[in-house]
Enzyme design. Structure first.
Site, mmCIF file in Angstrom:
data_model
loop_
_atom_site.group_PDB
_atom_site.id
_atom_site.type_symbol
_atom_site.label_atom_id
_atom_site.label_comp_id
_atom_site.label_asym_id
_atom_site.label_seq_id
_atom_site.Cartn_x
_atom_site.Cartn_y
_atom_site.Cartn_z
ATOM 1 C CB SER A 52 3.268 1.628 6.045
ATOM 2 O OG SER A 52 2.073 1.659 6.763
ATOM 3 C CG HIS B 143 -0.416 0.271 2.514
ATOM 4 N ND1 HIS B 143 -0.051 -0.722 3.393
ATOM 5 C CD2 HIS B 143 -0.151 1.434 3.143
ATOM 6 C CE1 HIS B 143 0.407 -0.187 4.505
ATOM 7 N NE2 HIS B 143 0.360 1.134 4.385
ATOM 8 C CG ASP C 152 0.083 -4.012 2.791
ATOM 9 O OD1 ASP C 152 0.350 -3.497 1.678
ATOM 10 O OD2 ASP C 152 -0.135 -3.337 3.806
#
Length: 454
Positions: A213, A109, A139
């Site tokens: 992230s 993402h 992911d």
């Protein structure tokens, strides 16, 4: 979307940390000073680890589709949908896992839909990165940069971490590069969070925020134990509940991307659900936790290995299981052809079964392997006339359950219960997770319709 789901936010740029087992007090850990006049510090370990954690900046264009009301199509003509494009920028984190090859791992993402990806190192150098491949369901994304004098993080065996082990998160929250936070492993094998398709998360209370992230979660030896991916935050900020993809799971996925350019998931070929006290009582079982096998699909890897409906799977390769979702995530992250040892309980007796996994990304299957209502249809990865990827009905037997259900040849299934599916693997997983009434979103020529399985 219910309240609990609204509280789960993906955090672009999370730091991944490698968790190791806590060392006993007598062990000489790398962050302790040997000088009597100095207090213990994480600085020596971080000086070695932080050069492997990078900042990632992305640029790209997002395309949105909007349905045109029927009355306007009637008066003005034109397509059923209009598309709009708008530019975007984003920041995240990444971890160098192979210095000689220039491999950088991050979250999907973080770099999804990016046209330009720039990786910035701690010494100020910047590199244009190429995306070698990614996997939306887990992911994970793998990038490659010019391998010039890079530092990589060593990987810990994430199967050996324990609740209570100390961990450190390194990343780029809110654009503040090389931010370090510390905490412990709060829980293992977290699933059922509806963050992604395959969930087997490490939970930590190390502070993680937007921009972390793809960053690193490391143990006190400076080894990578996980890739931080999401947080639980009612207001979008850190409340001490963050989630990281285990290093072992990441490594298996990245190896497949590096070799094939994609993830070739393993497939066991069972349906089931979690074991709880009620199910254990109904099955007269002493096992109250694990993955219950409700159905074994014919000619599947599980069938060939001798698994039976009613079995309770309690461990994978010697590691205990907490849920069916955890089993699903572990199997899916292993490549097709992988050999797996399952520990199971059958009629009160524990046994070990060796399984060679099938390929979940095969291009064509008999639909009855996925759902009884689809018997008589042959499904394949394909796309509709507009180029949208989905599951195409390549063959259909006249008078079959699938035909009576309403499917037609050349139909393209693009959704299950309003969840988008683009491949057979995603279609199978969506049906596994669905309960009660199932609505298939089907593209048929220029029309869109729903077929309902009750």
């Amino acid at each position: 979307m219910n309240k609990s789901l609204r509280q789960l936010f993906l955090v672009s740029g999370l730091v991944v940390s490698a968790l190791g087992m806590s060392a006993p007090a007598s062990a000489a850990l790398p962050f302790f000073s040997d000088k009597k006049d100095e207090v213990p510090s994480l600085a020596p370990m971080l000086e070695e680890a932080t050069p492997a954690v990078v900042s990632i900046a992305v640029k790209g264009t997002q395309t949105s589709r909007q349905q045109v009301p029927e009355m306007f199509r009637y008066f003005f003509g034109g397509p059923q949908e209009q598309t709009r494009e708008r530019p975007f920028r984003g920041l995240g984190s990444g971890v160098i896992i192979d210095a000689s090859k220039g491999y950088v791992v991050t979250n999907n993402h973080v770099v999804d839909n990016a046209d330009e990806i720039t990786v910035k190192l701690t010494d100020g150098r910047e590199f244009d990165a190429k995306k070698l491949g990614s996997d939306e369901q887990s992911d994970i994304a793998l990038l490659k940069i010019d391998p010039q004098d890079l530092t990589a993080l060593p990987l810990a065996n994430s199967d050996e971490i324990r609740v209570g082990d100390f961990v450190v998160a390194i990343g780029n929250p809110f654009g503040l590069s090389q931010t370090v936070t510390s905490g412990i492993v709060s829980a293992l094998g977290r699933s059922g969070l509806n963050i992604g398709g395959y969930e087997d998360f490490i939970q930590t209370d190390a502070a993680i925020n937007r921009g972390n992230s793809g960053g690193a979660l490391v143990n006190l030896h400076g080894e990578l134990v996980g890739i931080n991916t999401a947080i639980f935050g009612p207001n979008g900020g850190n409340v001490g509940i963050g989630f990281a993809i285990p290093a072992n799971m990441m490594k298996s996925l990245v190896d497949q991307i590096a070799e094939y350019g994609e993830v070739r998931r393993g497939l066991l070929g069972i349906l089931g659900n979690d074991v709880d006290a009620g199910l254990a009582e109904a099955m007269n079982s002493q096992v109250n936790i694990g993955a219950f096998v409700s159905e074994v699909q014919p000619d599947s890897a599980a069938d060939k290995a001798g698994l039976q409906a009613g079995d309770i799977i309690t461990a994978v390769n010697g590691r205990d299981l907490n849920s069916f979702q955890e089993l699903r995530a572990k199997i899916a992250s292993m490549g097709a052809g992988a050999e797996v040892e399952l520990t199971l309980v059958r009629k009160g007796k524990e046994m070990q079964v060796d399984v060679v996994l099938d390929d979940a990304t095969q291009t064509e299957i008999t639909a009855a392997q996925i759902h009884p209502a689809l018997e008589g249809a042959t499904l394949a990865n394909g796309q509709d006339k507009a180029g949208n990827a989905g599951v195409i009905v390549s063959e259909l037997e006249r008078g079959s359950p699938a035909a009576r259900f309403g499917l037609q040849p050349e139909d393209v299934i693009v959704g299950v219960n309003r969840n988008r599916v683009t491949t057979l693997s995603e279609f199978r997983n969506a049906l596994d997770e669905a309960s009660g009434v199932i609505a298939l979103n089907v593209k048929r020529g220029a029309s869109t319709l729903y077929l309902v399985i009750r």
